[in-house]
Design an enzyme around this catalytic site. Structure first.
Site, PDB file in Angstrom:
ATOM      1  N   THR A  88       0.863  -1.454  -0.056  1.00  0.00           N
ATOM      2  CA  THR A  88       0.060  -0.067   0.075  1.00  0.00           C
ATOM      3  C   THR A  88       0.795   1.353   0.159  1.00  0.00           C
ATOM      4  O   THR A  88       1.793   1.279   0.647  1.00  0.00           O
ATOM      5  CB  THR A  88      -0.906   0.090   1.263  1.00  0.00           C
ATOM      6  OG1 THR A  88      -1.742  -0.965   1.069  1.00  0.00           O
ATOM      7  CG2 THR A  88      -1.716   1.336   1.457  1.00  0.00           C
ATOM      8  N   GLY A 120      -2.895  -6.986   5.814  1.00  0.00           N
ATOM      9  CA  GLY A 120      -4.134  -6.586   6.233  1.00  0.00           C
ATOM     10  C   GLY A 120      -4.519  -7.666   7.273  1.00  0.00           C
ATOM     11  O   GLY A 120      -5.134  -7.255   8.334  1.00  0.00           O
ATOM     12  N   ARG A 154     -12.474  -9.174  -1.345  1.00  0.00           N
ATOM     13  CA  ARG A 154     -11.718  -9.046  -0.165  1.00  0.00           C
ATOM     14  C   ARG A 154     -11.177  -7.607   0.210  1.00  0.00           C
ATOM     15  O   ARG A 154     -10.607  -6.969  -0.611  1.00  0.00           O
ATOM     16  CB  ARG A 154     -10.322  -9.928  -0.235  1.00  0.00           C
ATOM     17  CG  ARG A 154      -9.278  -9.690   1.083  1.00  0.00           C
ATOM     18  CD  ARG A 154      -7.913  -9.077   0.524  1.00  0.00           C
ATOM     19  NE  ARG A 154      -7.125  -9.090   1.810  1.00  0.00           N
ATOM     20  CZ  ARG A 154      -6.393  -8.044   1.913  1.00  0.00           C
ATOM     21  NH1 ARG A 154      -6.158  -7.225   0.986  1.00  0.00           N
ATOM     22  NH2 ARG A 154      -5.490  -7.907   2.803  1.00  0.00           N
ATOM     23  N   VAL A 155     -11.271  -6.865   1.531  1.00  0.00           N
ATOM     24  CA  VAL A 155     -11.052  -5.696   1.897  1.00  0.00           C
ATOM     25  C   VAL A 155      -9.882  -5.913   2.940  1.00  0.00           C
ATOM     26  O   VAL A 155     -10.120  -6.437   4.045  1.00  0.00           O
ATOM     27  CB  VAL A 155     -12.051  -4.910   2.354  1.00  0.00           C
ATOM     28  CG1 VAL A 155     -11.735  -3.621   2.721  1.00  0.00           C
ATOM     29  CG2 VAL A 155     -12.935  -4.606   0.888  1.00  0.00           C
ATOM     30  N   GLY A 156      -8.556  -5.185   2.870  1.00  0.00           N
ATOM     31  CA  GLY A 156      -7.704  -5.363   3.848  1.00  0.00           C
ATOM     32  C   GLY A 156      -8.023  -4.296   4.922  1.00  0.00           C
ATOM     33  O   GLY A 156      -9.069  -3.626   5.241  1.00  0.00           O
ATOM     34  N   ASP A 157      -6.811  -3.882   5.474  1.00  0.00           N
ATOM     35  CA  ASP A 157      -6.861  -2.727   6.732  1.00  0.00           C
ATOM     36  C   ASP A 157      -7.015  -1.395   6.090  1.00  0.00           C
ATOM     37  O   ASP A 157      -7.188  -0.553   6.844  1.00  0.00           O
ATOM     38  CB  ASP A 157      -5.516  -2.819   7.285  1.00  0.00           C
ATOM     39  CG  ASP A 157      -4.262  -2.541   6.541  1.00  0.00           C
ATOM     40  OD1 ASP A 157      -4.149  -3.774   5.438  1.00  0.00           O
ATOM     41  OD2 ASP A 157      -3.456  -1.723   6.695  1.00  0.00           O
ATOM     42  N   THR A 199       1.301  -0.265   6.224  1.00  0.00           N
ATOM     43  CA  THR A 199       1.216  -1.033   4.877  1.00  0.00           C
ATOM     44  C   THR A 199       1.634  -2.454   5.323  1.00  0.00           C
ATOM     45  O   THR A 199       2.410  -2.595   6.349  1.00  0.00           O
ATOM     46  CB  THR A 199       2.266  -0.413   3.957  1.00  0.00           C
ATOM     47  OG1 THR A 199       2.502  -1.379   2.847  1.00  0.00           O
ATOM     48  CG2 THR A 199       3.697  -0.140   4.802  1.00  0.00           C
ATOM     49  N   GLY A 200       1.300  -3.417   4.846  1.00  0.00           N
ATOM     50  CA  GLY A 200       1.523  -4.783   4.955  1.00  0.00           C
ATOM     51  C   GLY A 200       0.332  -5.635   4.911  1.00  0.00           C
ATOM     52  O   GLY A 200      -0.658  -5.326   4.341  1.00  0.00           O
TER      53      GLY A 200
END
Ligand code: ASP
Length: 257
Positions: free
Chosen positions: A156, A210, A184-187, A207-208
């Site tokens: 990100t 999620g 899919r949705v991450g952080d 970043t990383g």
């Protein structure tokens, strides 16, 4: 005092991509800095910096973002101001600059809009729209075909800024992780996880992975570590150490105190 910090994403890059990554980060920081020194707000600055990343296929945001399991670009972005105002979009397609849509949402009323609803809002507020295929870069398409088994490759783009009024802002924009399941949705668009900004305390963007960042609420955890005037670098290290002690996966964060 004015300040801007950008991050081009937690990822391992090959030697021949180092220069493009440095150049892209510098261009993003300079775009945000130009806004700050001409009296613009931290929100305008973060938006300007992230828009640069979103047009540069070196980075996993906007055009050239990583492809999901269907071989399509699905984007997440969010922005948060120290006033606790925020806005975000997730799993949106056909939008060139999700960070700008997130900012429009923040200025309208805080909420997270996803998929078709986010796209409709973007269209209605005059955001730059395109066919979803227009955001797919040839290199990503090629890599997607070769790399069917690779997943969870994160990167990100993130930015934090402080303007002359003392307002702190954090922003994020991402295509998520390589071959992520469609939907899919991450952080990155989730307040407290991918980003957090609190008044005079600080702003943090992460970043990383999620799936690792969300359960430790990484951005808010990092801001809490700033309490007692702790240096942002130490707070960042403590936050990443807390993540590593609790879950698998990698992450990075930038913090402005
Ligand atoms: N944090 C993002 C996500 O999990 C990935 C990234 O950092 O690129 O969606």
């Amino acid at each position: 005092m004015l300040c801007i910090v950008v991050h081009g994403g937690a990822k391992t890059i090959s030697e021949e991509k180092v220069e493009a990554n440095h150049a892209g980060c510098t261009a993003a920081a300079e775009a945000g800095w130009a806004v700050l020194i001409s009296g613009g707000t931290a929100a305008e600055s973060v938006e300007a910096a992230i828009r640069v990343f979103e047009t540069d296929q070196t980075f996993n945001a906007g055009f050239g973002a990583t492809l999901n399991s269907d071989g399509e670009v699905e984007l997440d972005a969010a922005i948060m101001e120290g006033s606790l105002c925020w806005g975000g979009v997730a799993a949106v397609q056909g939008v060139r600059h999700p960070i700008s849509v997130a900012r429009k949402i923040m200025d309208d009323k805080p909420r997270l809009l996803v998929a078709e609803g986010a796209k409709r809002f973007a269209t209605e507020c005059g955001a730059e729209m395109c066919r979803k295929e227009a955001l797919v870069a040839d290199e990503q398409k090629q890599q997607w075909k070769e790399d069917q088994k690779v997943s969870d490759r994160p990167n990100t783009v993130v930015c934090v800024a402080l303007d002359k009024s003392g307002t702190l802002v954090a922003g994020t924009s991402t295509g998520g992780t390589t071959h992520q399941q469609a939907g899919r949705v991450g952080d990155s668009a989730v307040v407290g996880c991918g980003l957090y900004a609190d008044g005079k305390i600080g702003a943090c963007s992460t970043t990383g992975n999620g799936e690792s960042i969300i359960p430790v609420v990484l951005a808010k955890t990092a801001i809490d570590f700033l309490n007692g005037d702790r240096h942002p670098e130490e707070a960042a290290q403590m936050a990443i150490a807390a993540l590593k002690s609790k879950v698998e996966g990698e992450a990075g964060c930038i913090i402005l105190g």
